[in-house]
Design a protein around this motif. Structure first.
Motif, short mmCIF file in Angstrom:
data_model
loop_
_atom_site.label_atom_id
_atom_site.label_comp_id
_atom_site.label_asym_id
_atom_site.label_seq_id
_atom_site.Cartn_x
_atom_site.Cartn_y
_atom_site.Cartn_z
N VAL A 1 0.73 -0.97 -0.07
CA VAL A 1 0.13 0.04 0.10
C VAL A 1 0.94 1.27 -0.10
O VAL A 1 0.40 2.44 -0.14
N GLU A 2 1.93 1.07 0.20
CA GLU A 2 3.04 2.15 0.39
C GLU A 2 4.48 1.66 -0.19
O GLU A 2 4.93 0.70 0.38
N ILE A 3 4.99 2.47 -0.70
CA ILE A 3 6.54 2.33 -1.25
C ILE A 3 7.33 3.72 -0.72
O ILE A 3 7.24 4.60 -1.02
N ARG A 4 8.64 3.13 -0.05
CA ARG A 4 9.35 4.08 0.62
C ARG A 4 10.92 3.75 0.03
O ARG A 4 11.33 2.67 -0.02
N VAL A 5 11.62 4.88 -0.77
CA VAL A 5 12.89 4.69 -1.13
C VAL A 5 13.73 5.49 -0.43
O VAL A 5 13.33 6.87 -0.54
N PHE A 6 14.85 5.19 -0.01
CA PHE A 6 15.74 5.95 0.54
C PHE A 6 17.26 5.64 0.44
O PHE A 6 17.56 4.41 0.01
N ASP A 7 18.19 6.37 0.77
CA ASP A 7 19.74 6.32 0.56
C ASP A 7 20.10 6.26 -0.66
O ASP A 7 21.21 6.08 -1.03
N ASN A 8 19.05 6.58 -1.71
CA ASN A 8 19.34 6.76 -3.24
C ASN A 8 19.75 8.47 -3.23
O ASN A 8 19.00 9.29 -3.49
N SER A 9 21.19 8.82 -3.22
CA SER A 9 21.55 10.21 -3.20
C SER A 9 21.53 10.74 -4.80
O SER A 9 21.39 11.93 -4.91
N LYS A 10 21.38 9.61 -5.81
CA LYS A 10 21.42 10.24 -7.06
C LYS A 10 20.07 9.72 -7.99
O LYS A 10 19.40 10.60 -8.53
N THR A 11 20.09 8.54 -7.97
CA THR A 11 19.18 7.94 -8.66
C THR A 11 17.56 8.35 -8.37
O THR A 11 17.32 8.50 -7.16
N THR A 12 16.58 8.96 -9.09
CA THR A 12 15.22 9.25 -8.74
C THR A 12 14.55 8.11 -8.15
O THR A 12 14.67 6.99 -8.41
N ASP A 13 13.44 8.43 -7.25
CA ASP A 13 12.59 7.31 -6.44
C ASP A 13 11.82 6.62 -7.63
O ASP A 13 11.81 5.49 -7.64
N ASP A 14 11.38 7.35 -8.58
CA ASP A 14 10.59 6.66 -9.62
C ASP A 14 11.36 5.71 -10.50
O ASP A 14 10.99 4.26 -10.78
N THR A 15 12.78 6.22 -10.72
CA THR A 15 13.54 5.23 -11.33
C THR A 15 13.79 3.88 -10.69
O THR A 15 13.72 2.65 -11.20
N VAL A 16 14.08 4.25 -9.36
CA VAL A 16 14.31 2.95 -8.37
C VAL A 16 13.23 2.23 -8.41
O VAL A 16 13.25 0.75 -8.67
N ILE A 17 11.98 2.49 -8.21
CA ILE A 17 10.96 1.71 -8.11
C ILE A 17 10.57 1.00 -9.71
O ILE A 17 10.19 0.02 -9.70
N TYR A 18 10.75 1.56 -10.78
CA TYR A 18 10.62 0.90 -12.12
C TYR A 18 11.58 -0.17 -12.13
O TYR A 18 11.21 -0.99 -12.66
N ILE A 19 13.03 0.10 -11.98
CA ILE A 19 13.78 -1.15 -11.82
C ILE A 19 13.28 -2.05 -11.02
O ILE A 19 13.62 -3.45 -11.21
N ALA A 20 12.92 -1.84 -9.76
CA ALA A 20 12.42 -2.86 -8.83
C ALA A 20 11.32 -3.83 -9.30
O ALA A 20 11.12 -4.75 -9.09
N GLY A 21 10.46 -3.19 -10.32
CA GLY A 21 9.19 -3.86 -10.87
C GLY A 21 8.33 -4.09 -10.03
O GLY A 21 7.65 -5.29 -10.27
#
Length: 461
Positions: A37-57
């Motif tokens: 129901v919620e996705i939290r991305v952290f420690d990513n100093s450069k890669t955008t949250d949306d990019t991390v989530i897309y790669i994660a699938g």
């Protein structure tokens, strides 16, 4: 409830209790899947949250369990963008919160190069960015000026346009290279020598568009055009004119160029089915690839040819830090011009010299076993052993309208089959987005000769 079940199981016969316990375990593992129901991305100093989530699938509303969490982590690690990844869930209202810790690697490099080899002296300078704008875009700019090969390569690749399955690539390759052709072998156990030397000018640009299906299948379409030219064609010292023309009475001052000049315009389709994953330098999975390329005469190509290729790769992880990879390829073309012929030797056939064998048909394979010797704070040193094999020759009569073949090019027999074995090293730096670096020593079985190679980006994945 669970304590009451446990008490009842204790009072049952053992075989019945075992079956019931197994069923409960299966039901329990199935029930562990929870809605995100919620996705939290952290420690990513450069890669955008949306990019991390897309790669994660993964997306809100998806069901995740322990197995899916491991797949998400594997996708993030395989992207090569992160030096540390952690994926876990925490309970929240209506489901779970998916937490993704993704610590970025240093993604760009600026590096000068210097060459001082017997056949190539010069220098170069390059810039590479593997995570442009923090959106997983790739940019490469590199140029070198050298006696053997002067070139510039520029490429911009977006593997997930707007975080979608669509992708694109724009590339430029401007090359002025001294090309050596080798005499046709007279027998199987023989080392061939250089006979003709030519300066090839190849000014190429291409545009590709593609789409990924279910993160396993990719389909690409590419349009490419190049201006091809030759100059300074001459005999290599020690070679005779009959090595080229087959006629000892030919004029040594009139050395024909290996191919015709003109525009080389083509389109190709490339299909890949891949489950490959890379876990900090160790590759697992399978890849099948198929491609078809056709010269586009209607768009101005001065050459008329086609070529088809198929490839297979299987990678297995053993004993945690060991890796076994097998590869094979099959290539065939019709009326190929000089600049498009399939070649063997160099990194594809370690032990033989670069582009030592040419043809319109090539069957090749390799097996490589590697293991980690030491790992110091993410800097891994690996050793490997390999076997390469290739059968490269001309099957048809060729097209002499735009190709001058060396004497004996259409000979048949086993003499075109070559093998090599050897050992090498690889250096993998976990904190940097860089290809593998190392040195290979290859032994050419039929030629009884050794060759040394600087190995850069040899994973071919």
């Amino acid at each position: 409830m669970l304590s009451r079940v446990a008490l009842r199981l204790d009072s049952m016969p053992r075989h019945i209790a075992f079956v019931i316990a197994l069923l409960l375990a299966l039901l329990s593992s199935t029930a562990q899947a929870s809605e995100v129901v919620e996705i939290r991305v952290f420690d990513n100093s450069k890669t955008t949250d949306d990019t991390v989530i897309y790669i994660a699938g993964v997306d809100k509303g998806d069901e995740v369990d322990a197995e899916e969490l491991q797949k998400i982590k594997e996708r993030l690690v395989s992207s090569g963008l992160f030096k540390e990844v952690a994926v876990y869930t925490t309970d929240t209202a209506g489901g779970v919160r998916l937490n993704i810790e993704a610590k970025d690697k240093h993604s760009w490099a600026v590096a000068p190069t210097y060459y001082n080899q017997p056949t190539n002296k010069g220098f170069g300078f390059g810039f590479g960015e593997n995570n442009l704008f923090g959106e997983n875009k790739k940019l490469l700019l590199y140029g070198q000026v050298a006696t053997g090969e002067t070139f510039f390569v520029g490429a911009l690749q977006d593997p997930q346009m707007w975080n979608s399955p669509f992708k694109a690539q724009l590339d430029v390759y401007l090359r002025s290279a001294r090309i050596f052709e080798f005499a046709s072998p007279d027998g199987w156990f023989e080392q061939t020598d250089k006979v003709r030397k030519t300066r090839l000018t190849y000014l190429n640009a291409g545009l590709a568009m593609g789409v990924n299906f279910y993160r396993v299948v990719s389909l690409d379409f590419r349009l490419r055009g190049a201006k091809v030219g030759y100059k300074d064609t001459e005999l290599v010292e020690g070679a005779a004119i009959e090595d080229i023309t087959g006629d000892p009475n030919s004029d040594p001052a009139d050395i024909p160029e290996p191919g015709a000049e003109g525009w080389d315009v083509s389109g190709d389709i490339d299909l890949k089915i891949s489950t490959l994953a890379n876990w900090y330098g160790i590759t697992t999975g399978t890849r099948l690839s198929f491609s078809w390329e056709r010269a586009l005469v209607d768009l101005g190509s001065d050459f008329d040819y086609w070529m088809a290729s198929a490839g297979f790769l299987k990678a297995v992880r053993l004993f945690e830090k060991h890796n076994f990879i097998v590869k094979s390829g099959l290539n065939y073309g019709k009326d190929l011009p000089f600049q498009q012929e399939f070649t063997s030797g160099g990194m594809g056939l370690r032990g033989y010299r670069g582009n030592q064998f040419r043809g319109d048909f090539k069957a090749s394979g390799s097996a490589e076993y590697s293991l980690e010797l030491l790992n110091i704070k993410g800097v891994a040193f690996r050793a490997l052993a390999f076997y390469d094999t290739a059968y490269t020759r001309f099957l048809d009569d060729g097209n002499e309208a735009f190709r001058n073949y060396l004497d004996g090019y259409d000979d048949k027999g086993v003499k075109w089959w070559r093998n090599s074995v050897g050992v090498g090293t690889r250096l993998y730096i976990r904190q940097l987005v860089l290809p593998l670096l190392g040195v290979d020593v290859g032994y050419a079985v039929e030629a009884n000769a050794f060759e040394f190679f600087l190995a850069i980006g040899l994973t071919d994945t």
